[in-house]
Design an enzyme around this catalytic site. Structure first.
Site, PDB file in Angstrom:
ATOM      1  N   GLU A 272       0.824  -1.204   0.000  1.00 58.82           N
ATOM      2  CA  GLU A 272       0.000   0.000   0.000  1.00 58.82           C
ATOM      3  C   GLU A 272       0.866   1.264   0.000  1.00 58.82           C
ATOM      4  OE1 GLU A 272      -4.418   0.099   1.803  1.00 58.82           O
ATOM      5  OE2 GLU A 272      -2.884   0.417   3.305  1.00 58.82           O
ATOM      6  N   HIS A 293       7.010 -27.265  -1.274  1.00 57.58           N
ATOM      7  CA  HIS A 293       6.337 -28.412  -1.897  1.00 57.58           C
ATOM      8  C   HIS A 293       5.156 -27.955  -2.760  1.00 57.58           C
ATOM      9  CE1 HIS A 293       8.659 -31.317   0.589  1.00 57.58           C
ATOM     10  NE2 HIS A 293       8.798 -30.214   1.302  1.00 57.58           N
ATOM     11  N   LYS A 406     -14.121   1.002  -4.047  1.00 55.72           N
ATOM     12  CA  LYS A 406     -15.181   1.458  -3.131  1.00 55.72           C
ATOM     13  C   LYS A 406     -16.227   2.263  -3.896  1.00 55.72           C
ATOM     14  CE  LYS A 406     -12.218   1.882   0.927  1.00 55.72           C
ATOM     15  NZ  LYS A 406     -11.540   2.817   1.796  1.00 55.72           N
TER      16      LYS A 406
HETATM   17  O1  PA5 Z   1      -3.505   1.407   6.007  1.00 57.73           O
HETATM   18  C1  PA5 Z   1      -4.611   1.889   5.803  1.00 57.73           C
HETATM   19  O2  PA5 Z   1      -4.784   3.091   5.816  1.00 57.73           O
HETATM   20  C2  PA5 Z   1      -5.808   1.006   5.551  1.00 57.73           C
HETATM   21  O3  PA5 Z   1      -5.454  -0.319   5.506  1.00 57.73           O
HETATM   22  C3  PA5 Z   1      -6.828   1.183   6.659  1.00 57.73           C
HETATM   23  O4  PA5 Z   1      -6.205   0.877   7.891  1.00 57.73           O
HETATM   24  C4  PA5 Z   1      -8.039   0.291   6.455  1.00 57.73           C
HETATM   25  O5  PA5 Z   1      -8.641   0.587   5.240  1.00 57.73           O
HETATM   26  C5  PA5 Z   1      -9.022   0.463   7.590  1.00 57.73           C
HETATM   27  O6  PA5 Z   1      -9.396   1.789   7.704  1.00 57.73           O
HETATM   28  P1  PA5 Z   1     -10.151   2.311   8.987  1.00 57.73           P
HETATM   29  O7  PA5 Z   1      -9.233   2.172  10.140  1.00 57.73           O
HETATM   30  O8  PA5 Z   1     -10.462   3.742   8.679  1.00 57.73           O
HETATM   31  O9  PA5 Z   1     -11.400   1.477   9.142  1.00 57.73           O
END
Ligand code: PA5
Length: 419
Positions: A272, A293, A406
């Site tokens: 990310e 394996h 989303k």
């Molecule tokens: O690293 C990030 O920003 C995302 O993985 C968020 O943690 C994830 O989408 C969850 O978001 P939130 O804590 O707002 O529910």
């Protein structure tokens, strides 16, 4: 606490040539002069989290432990850190306090079975969401909330969320729930050492002081040194050198089952943070020797676009291999050796074989797999990620790409205001 890299099988990458770039990237982090610098609060979480902060988290965890079990609700950065630590440090067959997870996917059957399991049990919830509006944890929380009698909710539910925004903050305030704050300047995937990770980890009965102590020690090492001896600089240089030479996939290889979720956490952190603007190493993971394996053939002999980073634990308890009177399986040659030493020999042999098959390999050696080393490893990977992403020329702290699905999903689900 000791964590060090071994680059025997990655010498040909010439990673030290990138030292100047890595030093510049490290300065951007520490001077807060790079892209996304509003999200650097994680840098000082280890040094700035006081004993009284930790005591407050521990006290809250102790109240959650008065229930029969905890359900930790969250996804992505609000889920993986706690899951990684709990699975790395707990005995999977032990009788420790159970922590289950929900809201990290929308598998209907999983949630139906979870609801059935929880029905009639005295369980606690830690619902974790920075935005307080994420669909997956929101749906799970709605369903589990109804199972807790209204008069018990203040004892049994703790929210970890923003200090003022979002639906979860609103609910916590309206219902008078106890809550912990996710600092504005700490993004989800960098939040394991904040209450996001620490509360469920403490509830599982693990030592959050040792976890933070390890991270603190790593922080002071990485702050003190900008030479090629700095482990975060080393890691960032090697992975960028590999990437630039066509090794575009990094495989995190762990020889302990318990590190499966640590690799999942690492995948999110690097995927990310770096995968944007048409760039970025693809982070993958394998559990070895299991996957030798299944995936072993590909790694040894498939398209030469990979490099591997191997987590090697120096000391571990475990059984010694017994000698059998009849050596029918012909394994007596291993009798008297520890299972761990056989596992580590498999690691060395595999790293060497993969290297001869064209896969550069980095080995990260941890003295032990305990809370202190894991805290240090979390911080090392976070710091290395900041440096590495700046070397790649991307903002490590945003995630614009996660909005696309989303947008479609909300339109298809008919969410008001989304067409
Ligand atoms: O690293 C990030 O920003 C995302 O993985 C968020 O943690 C994830 O989408 C969850 O978001 P939130 O804590 O707002 O529910």
């Amino acid at each position: 606490m000791d964590i060090s890299f071994d680059f025997t099988y990655a010498q040909s990458l010439g990673a030290d040539k990138l030292l100047g770039e890595a030093q510049a990237a490290r300065s951007m982090l520490l001077n807060r002069s790079g892209a996304g610098s509003d999200f650097l609060g994680w840098l000082e979480l280890p040094s700035q989290t006081s004993d009284s902060d930790l005591n407050a988290i521990q006290a809250a965890a102790d109240t959650l432990r008065q229930a029969e079990l905890l359900v930790s609700i969250g996804i992505g950065g609000s889920y993986l850190g706690a899951r990684a630590a709990i699975s790395a440090l707990s005995n999977p067959f032990g009788s420790g306090f159970p922590v289950l997870f929900a809201g990290h996917q929308m598998d209907a059957r999983y949630h139906a079975e979870l609801l059935e399991y929880l029905s009639g049990r005295d369980f606690a919830i830690n619902v974790i969401s920075k935005s307080g509006t994420t669909t997956e944890p929101g749906l799970a929380f709605r369903m589990l909330w109804d199972l807790i009698p209204p008069e018990r909710r203040r004892d049994r539910v703790i929210a970890t969320t923003d200090h003022k925004k979002g639906a979860l903050r609103q609910l916590a305030d309206t219902e008078g729930l106890r809550s912990f704050i996710i600092p504005d300047d700490v993004g989800g995937r960098f939040s394991v050492l904040s209450p996001v990770g620490l509360l469920p980890i403490a509830a599982a009965g693990l030592d959050i002081k040792a976890l933070l102590q390890g991270a603190r020690e790593m922080q002071s090492r990485l702050y003190a040194d900008d030479s090629f001896q700095n482990t975060a600089i080393q890691y960032a240089c090697y992975r960028n050198a590999a990437y630039r030479q066509g090794h575009k996939i990094e495989i995190m290889a762990a020889y302990q089952q318990s590190l499966f979720y640590t690799a999942e956490w690492w995948k999110q952190l690097y995927g990310e943070s770096e995968g944007k603007g048409g760039k970025g190493i693809f982070p993958a993971a394998v559990n070895l020797s299991t996957d030798l394996h299944s995936m072993g053939q590909w790694i040894q002999d498939g398209e030469r676009t990979i490099f591997e980073t191997v987590l090697d634990i120096k000391e571990a308890d475990g059984p010694t291999i017994p000698r059998l009177a009849q050596d029918t399986d012909q394994l007596n040659y291993l009798a008297g050796r520890s299972m761990h030493s056989v596992n580590r020999t498999a690691l060395q042999a595999t790293l060497k074989a993969h290297h001869s098959g064209g896969v550069p390999g980095l080995r990260i050696e941890l003295d032990r797999l305990d809370a202190e080393h894991l805290g240090a490893l979390f911080y090392l990977f976070e710091f290395g990620c900041g440096i590495s992403a700046y070397m790649l020329g991307v903002n490590p702290f945003d995630q614009p790409g996660v909005e696309a699905y989303k947008k479609n999903m909300f339109a298809m689900l008919g969410k008001p205001g989304h067409s």
